[in-house]
Design a protein around this motif. Structure first.
Motif, PDB file in Angstrom:
ATOM      1  N   PHE A 284     -34.933 -34.932  21.151  1.00 65.99           N
ATOM      2  CA  PHE A 284     -33.835 -34.001  20.955  1.00 65.99           C
ATOM      3  C   PHE A 284     -33.913 -33.486  19.524  1.00 65.99           C
ATOM      4  CE2 PHE A 284     -32.359 -38.314  20.160  1.00 65.99           C
ATOM      5  CZ  PHE A 284     -31.801 -38.224  18.898  1.00 65.99           C
ATOM      6  N   GLY A 285     -33.240 -32.364  19.283  1.00 63.65           N
ATOM      7  CA  GLY A 285     -33.227 -31.832  17.926  1.00 63.65           C
ATOM      8  C   GLY A 285     -33.526 -30.347  17.885  1.00 63.65           C
ATOM      9  N   THR A 286     -34.051 -29.903  16.744  1.00 66.01           N
ATOM     10  CA  THR A 286     -34.244 -28.483  16.451  1.00 66.01           C
ATOM     11  C   THR A 286     -35.723 -28.137  16.577  1.00 66.01           C
ATOM     12  OG1 THR A 286     -32.384 -28.644  14.904  1.00 66.01           O
ATOM     13  CG2 THR A 286     -33.762 -26.669  14.770  1.00 66.01           C
ATOM     14  N   PHE A 287     -36.053 -27.260  17.521  1.00 66.08           N
ATOM     15  CA  PHE A 287     -37.439 -26.887  17.777  1.00 66.08           C
ATOM     16  C   PHE A 287     -37.545 -25.368  17.902  1.00 66.08           C
ATOM     17  CE2 PHE A 287     -36.611 -31.068  19.567  1.00 66.08           C
ATOM     18  CZ  PHE A 287     -37.650 -31.832  19.066  1.00 66.08           C
ATOM     19  N   TRP A 288     -38.764 -24.897  18.133  1.00 65.78           N
ATOM     20  CA  TRP A 288     -38.973 -23.494  18.478  1.00 65.78           C
ATOM     21  C   TRP A 288     -40.220 -23.412  19.336  1.00 65.78           C
ATOM     22  CZ3 TRP A 288     -42.379 -19.854  15.421  1.00 65.78           C
ATOM     23  CH2 TRP A 288     -43.290 -20.543  14.598  1.00 65.78           C
ATOM     24  N   ILE A 289     -40.341 -22.347  20.103  1.00 67.43           N
ATOM     25  CA  ILE A 289     -41.513 -22.142  20.947  1.00 67.43           C
ATOM     26  C   ILE A 289     -42.119 -20.789  20.594  1.00 67.43           C
ATOM     27  CG2 ILE A 289     -40.770 -23.604  22.851  1.00 67.43           C
ATOM     28  CD1 ILE A 289     -39.676 -21.198  24.270  1.00 67.43           C
TER      29      ILE A 289
ATOM     30  N   ILE B  51     -33.244 -25.559  21.154  1.00 67.94           N
ATOM     31  CA  ILE B  51     -32.363 -26.626  20.693  1.00 67.94           C
ATOM     32  C   ILE B  51     -32.128 -27.594  21.848  1.00 67.94           C
ATOM     33  CG2 ILE B  51     -30.151 -27.197  19.630  1.00 67.94           C
ATOM     34  CD1 ILE B  51     -31.980 -25.326  17.961  1.00 67.94           C
ATOM     35  N   ILE B  52     -32.417 -28.875  21.620  1.00 69.28           N
ATOM     36  CA  ILE B  52     -32.185 -29.920  22.620  1.00 69.28           C
ATOM     37  C   ILE B  52     -31.086 -30.833  22.072  1.00 69.28           C
ATOM     38  CG2 ILE B  52     -33.193 -31.786  23.977  1.00 69.28           C
ATOM     39  CD1 ILE B  52     -35.932 -30.513  23.503  1.00 69.28           C
ATOM     40  N   HIS B  53     -29.981 -30.902  22.786  1.00 72.61           N
ATOM     41  CA  HIS B  53     -28.846 -31.705  22.329  1.00 72.61           C
ATOM     42  C   HIS B  53     -28.974 -33.145  22.822  1.00 72.61           C
ATOM     43  CE1 HIS B  53     -26.448 -28.385  20.633  1.00 72.61           C
ATOM     44  NE2 HIS B  53     -26.978 -27.660  21.602  1.00 72.61           N
TER      45      HIS B  53
ATOM     46  N   GLU C 138     -18.713 -27.949  14.174  1.00 74.50           N
ATOM     47  CA  GLU C 138     -19.415 -26.855  14.851  1.00 74.50           C
ATOM     48  C   GLU C 138     -20.852 -26.811  14.360  1.00 74.50           C
ATOM     49  OE1 GLU C 138     -17.539 -23.025  14.727  1.00 74.50           O
ATOM     50  OE2 GLU C 138     -15.515 -23.867  14.779  1.00 74.50           O
ATOM     51  N   GLU C 139     -21.725 -26.102  15.110  1.00 80.37           N
ATOM     52  CA  GLU C 139     -23.093 -25.919  14.647  1.00 80.37           C
ATOM     53  C   GLU C 139     -23.490 -24.457  14.725  1.00 80.37           C
ATOM     54  OE1 GLU C 139     -26.306 -26.720  18.034  1.00 80.37           O
ATOM     55  OE2 GLU C 139     -25.192 -28.553  17.520  1.00 80.37           O
ATOM     56  N   LEU C 140     -24.352 -24.076  13.801  1.00 81.42           N
ATOM     57  CA  LEU C 140     -24.880 -22.714  13.713  1.00 81.42           C
ATOM     58  C   LEU C 140     -26.392 -22.801  13.594  1.00 81.42           C
ATOM     59  CD1 LEU C 140     -22.384 -21.380  10.989  1.00 81.42           C
ATOM     60  CD2 LEU C 140     -22.195 -21.007  13.452  1.00 81.42           C
ATOM     61  N   THR C 141     -27.097 -21.848  14.173  1.00 77.60           N
ATOM     62  CA  THR C 141     -28.554 -21.787  14.048  1.00 77.60           C
ATOM     63  C   THR C 141     -28.937 -20.612  13.171  1.00 77.60           C
ATOM     64  OG1 THR C 141     -28.894 -22.780  16.236  1.00 77.60           O
ATOM     65  CG2 THR C 141     -30.732 -21.549  15.303  1.00 77.60           C
TER      66      THR C 141
END
Length: 380
Positions: free
Chosen positions: A23-28, A45-47, A58-61
């Motif tokens: 889980f976490g912050t990724f990109w493809i 994004i995988i929670h 809250e979360e922001l990307t």
């Protein structure tokens, strides 16, 4: 072409991803015909089902990208038409922030007293980015999908492909709005007299119409920037014992047209005709012989579950990031490697990881430095 052939035009391909405990912050992004350069990428994004290492409201990307005004094939055709690339007319990239050209991006909205998780993704090809919000501290809690022990910093220094999550606590009043700063630069282009780092600003909006609080931004060297060697992993895993060691050295070659080519050790990589995964799955016992993948791939064949230590030396004047497909690596040590009489750089100290070294999948190897990383070959 490491894992598959390209998807033919007009066709589709469905990927099924087994995330397990990931889980976490990724990109493809695309891996064929320089599609990534032209913008074929997106955040992923995988929670997690479990609570984060630090609570937030809250979360922001946020995404950072380098952006050219012409497509890659046009620029490549122009370069290929030159007998000597020293006559090239430069085409410097601009930067996108959340998909908008530089200063045109939309504001970040903060509500007084709330705690925000900012997922920051560097989706660039060549450019590096620095990001900080004057008047606000950041607490690192993740790098590349790996949770870290909380670590306070002033800002993020990110190479292509890297991701961070930081916690930022909004002020308790909406009396003022604030300005955040993003600097985009290329370590290669910095040596070109015609290129200057691109500095952008954006609004942190506490209240529509509120005055912007003017703050004197300290010099970069006075700020505490993110450094992967200073982070520690949240699950407190200690250093892996080493079964095998591989040492790689970055080299540069200039061909007869004065085109600069990068290489690891003494060999240039050339794409294979058959994806390496197909070769591994179809060659039986011969799959353990590195020669079946072609001499141009510089392949290393690893034993299942062995712990591999890789040392990457960078004796050249360009910073690089290294991305490890399918693995996170444990960051063990960084330090000086080689020297330069032309680069005016401050001496670099050796740095060892803490008791619980950080893991991530994309690491920085700065000019005239080395990095030592470890991983277990557990993803066949």
């Amino acid at each position: 072409m490491v894992t598959q052939c390209g998807i033919p035009p007009g066709e589709s391909f469905t990927y099924v991803l087994e995330t397990r405990n990931q889980f976490g912050t990724f990109w493809i992004h695309g891996h064929t015909h320089q599609q990534e350069v032209d913008g074929l990428y997106t955040p992923l994004i995988i929670h997690s089902r479990k609570p984060p290492v630090v609570d937030y409201d809250e979360e922001l990307t946020m995404t950072f990208e380098d952006w050219f005004t012409t497509e890659f094939y046009e620029r490549q055709a122009y370069i290929d038409s030159l007998e000597d690339v020293r006559t090239l007319v430069p085409n410097y990239p601009r930067a996108l922030i959340n998909g908008y050209d530089g200063n045109n991006t939309t504001p970040i909205t903060f509500v007084p007293g709330k705690r925000y998780r900012l997922r920051v993704i560097c989706m660039s090809v060549n450019n590096w980015f620095k990001f900080h919000i004057p008047g606000h501290r950041m607490t690192l809690i993740e790098a590349d999908g790996v949770e870290s022990m909380p670590l306070e910093v002033d800002g993020l220094s990110m190479g292509p492909g890297q991701r961070y999550s930081v916690i930022v606590t909004a002020h308790n009043t909406n009396e003022f709005n604030y300005i955040y700063n993003v600097t985009s630069y290329s370590p290669v282009l910095l040596r070109d007299a015609g290129f200057k780092p691109l500095v952008y600003t954006g609004l942190v909006n506490y209240r529509d119409g509120a005055p912007v609080k003017t703050m004197q931004a300290p010099a970069d060297e006075q700020l505490v920037w993110s450094e992967e060697i200073t982070m520690q992993v949240a699950d407190k895993q200690t250093r892996l014992p080493v079964d095998r060691r591989i040492e790689l050295t970055i080299n540069k070659f200039i061909n007869e047209r004065h085109v600069l080519l990068n290489a690891l050790s003494s060999s240039l990589y050339k794409p294979v005709l058959v994806p390496s995964l197909y070769t591994a799955l179809s060659m039986g016992d011969l799959a353990a012989n590195s020669s079946v993948y072609g001499p141009q791939t510089n392949a290393y064949v690893l034993k299942h579950l062995e712990v591999v230590e890789i040392v990457i030396n960078n004796p050249v004047s360009d910073d690089h990031t290294f991305h490890f497909h399918g693995h996170n690596v444990q960051i063990i040590e960084t330090g000086p490697y080689g020297n330069s009489s032309t680069d005016n750089r401050k001496p670099v100290a050796h740095q060892q990881s803490g008791l619980w070294p950080m893991w991530r999948d994309t690491v920085q190897v700065r000019a005239f430095e080395f990095i030592r990383v470890r991983f277990r070959a557990d993803n066949p």
